[in-house]
Design an enzyme around this catalytic site. Sequence first.
Site, PDB file in Angstrom:
ATOM      1  N   GLU A  28      -5.853   5.390   1.403  1.00 18.23           N
ATOM      2  CA  GLU A  28      -5.659   5.341   2.729  1.00 18.23           C
ATOM      3  C   GLU A  28      -4.387   5.686   2.996  1.00 18.23           C
ATOM      4  OE1 GLU A  28      -4.340   3.475   6.457  1.00 18.23           O
ATOM      5  OE2 GLU A  28      -3.792   3.152   4.245  1.00 18.23           O
ATOM      6  N   ASP A  69      -5.444   0.842  -2.350  1.00 17.22           N
ATOM      7  CA  ASP A  69      -4.335   1.760  -2.829  1.00 17.22           C
ATOM      8  C   ASP A  69      -3.082   1.105  -2.082  1.00 17.22           C
ATOM      9  OD1 ASP A  69      -5.695   2.884  -0.421  1.00 17.22           O
ATOM     10  OD2 ASP A  69      -3.789   4.338  -0.617  1.00 17.22           O
TER      11      ASP A  69
END
Length: 498
Positions: free
Chosen positions: A178, A114
Site C-alpha cells: 500500500e 508493509d
Amino acid sequence: MRSKESKLKRAQKIATDKETYMGYLERLDSYKEDMLRTLGETVSKPSVKADPVRTADGKVWPFGQGVQEALECMLQIGEAEGFSTCNDDNYAGHIEWKANEGSDGYFGIVGHLDVVPVGTGWSTDPFTMVDKGDGFVYGRGTSDDKGPVVACLYAMKALREEGYEPKMDIRLVLGLDEETGHISAEHYVESFGHPAMGFTPDADFPLVNGEMGILVFELARKFTSKPGKDDTRLTKLEGGVAHNAVPAYAKAVITGSKEHYEVIIDRARLFTEETGYRLKAKKQGTSLVIEAFGTAAHGAHPELGLNAVSILMDFLGRISFTSEETNDFIAFYNDNIGFDLHGERMGCFFEDEASGPLIFNVGVANINEDIATVSVNIRYPVSCTDAQVMGGIESVLEGTPVGIVTRMVQEPIYRDLDDPMVKDMMQAYVDETGDTEAKPMTIGGGTYAKMFNNILAFGAAFPEDENTMHQADEKFSVDSFMKMARVYARAIESLCCE
C-alpha cells in the site's frame, strides 16, 4: 466457537437487556496484553517493500523477504486464534470469520502490513516494539498500519467468542504494498472480487466518506534551438523527488560568460531580500549553480509547504537566456502555475461543498537543453470528473508548444451522510467515544477505498492523536489502540453480525 447453549444464553440476554448488553467489549478489554504482544510480533518483521525473492523451491515473494515474513506471521496468528486463512500467491492474504450459512459476498476489513523505510533519527530499534512507560508503544508500523490491523483481528475474535454469527464472511484483508503501489490490491481483487461492504482502518476517525479524485500528469515541451557555447544557457534544472510531495529543494545550472554570472549573483541576492525566499547562487567550475530552498509537505496539503521549484522558476524568469524557447517555458510556468495551489490559472479551479477547492501540486521538474518536463499531482473534488479537469487544462495549453502526458487517474469516491453504512459507522464511533462534534470528512489523500469497491476509510487515528506516521520514533497510544478496537467491534457487530 462457543457452544449452542452459550449462544442461547447470549440471545436471551440481548432480548431482555438489548440496550446495555455489550459483553464483547468487556471481553475485548481482557485481550489487551495479547493484543500488545501480537503487535510486537508484527512490528518485529521489517516489512519494507524490496526486490522480489525467488526461493529454492521455486516460489516467489513479490515484495521481498521482510514483507513475506510479516504476511506469514499474521496468517499464523490468525490461524492460532481459530480463524480460516488464505495466502493469495504471496501477493496478499486474509484472515476469515466464515458465516455458517454460506455467503454470496464478504465484509472486507482492508489493512496493510508493509511499512515505509526507516529513515534516520530513531531513538530505539524501529523493528523492536518498545514501551517507554509514557502511554505509547514505539516502532515502525505501530500506527500505520499494523496496530489498526491487530485491533480489527481482536475485535473479530471478541465478537466470535461472545457467540455472534456473521451475516456474511468477514475477511481481514492483508495488503502488502500500500505504501508504494497497488499491485497487492489488484491481485487480491482479481482473485476474490470486491467486498459487499466494509472499511479500511488506515486514515482518520470519525469517518472518511469521500476521497477526492487524483490526476497525475506531465507538462512537457521539446526545445529545438541550440545556443552557442558562450551564450547564457539554462543547461539543467532539477527539483523534487515525487509528484505527490512539495519539493523542498531545486537546483539550476547556468553556463555563459563570467561577467553575466556576477549580474545573476547580484540579482539572486536582491531576489532573496525582496521576497524572503531562500536562494543561493555560486560559481561551480565553469558554471553557475542556483539553489532554491522550500519546505516539504505532502502533495495533498501543499499549503503546508513551500515549493522550491516555483521559487526557482520565479527567479529564472528574471534572467534573459539566449534561447527564447527556454524563456517562453519559464514564462509559461510563472504565468499559469507560479505558486497557485488550486489550478486558478491553469483552467482547472473547481470546488464543491464536500471537498473544498481542487488541490494542485507541482512535484517534480526537470529541464535540459532538449526538453522541459513538470510533473503535477492534482486532487479534484468529488463532484468533478477527470475529463472536466483535463478539459480546462487543455484549453490553457491550446496554441502553445506545451503538451500533456497523463500518467494516472483515480476517480473520486463519495457516500452521502444518509448512506446506511456511513450512519452505522458514525454511530459506532459516537457510541464509543461520546464525540458528537466530529463529522465525516472528504480528504485529498487516497486509501484502499479507491482500490476496493464498497468500503470507506474508518479510523484509525482519533482527532486528538498526534500523527507520527512515516516519522522517526513512530508511536501508538495504547489507550487509542484499545479504544479503536472497541469502535471496530461495535461497527462490525452493527453492520455484519446477528
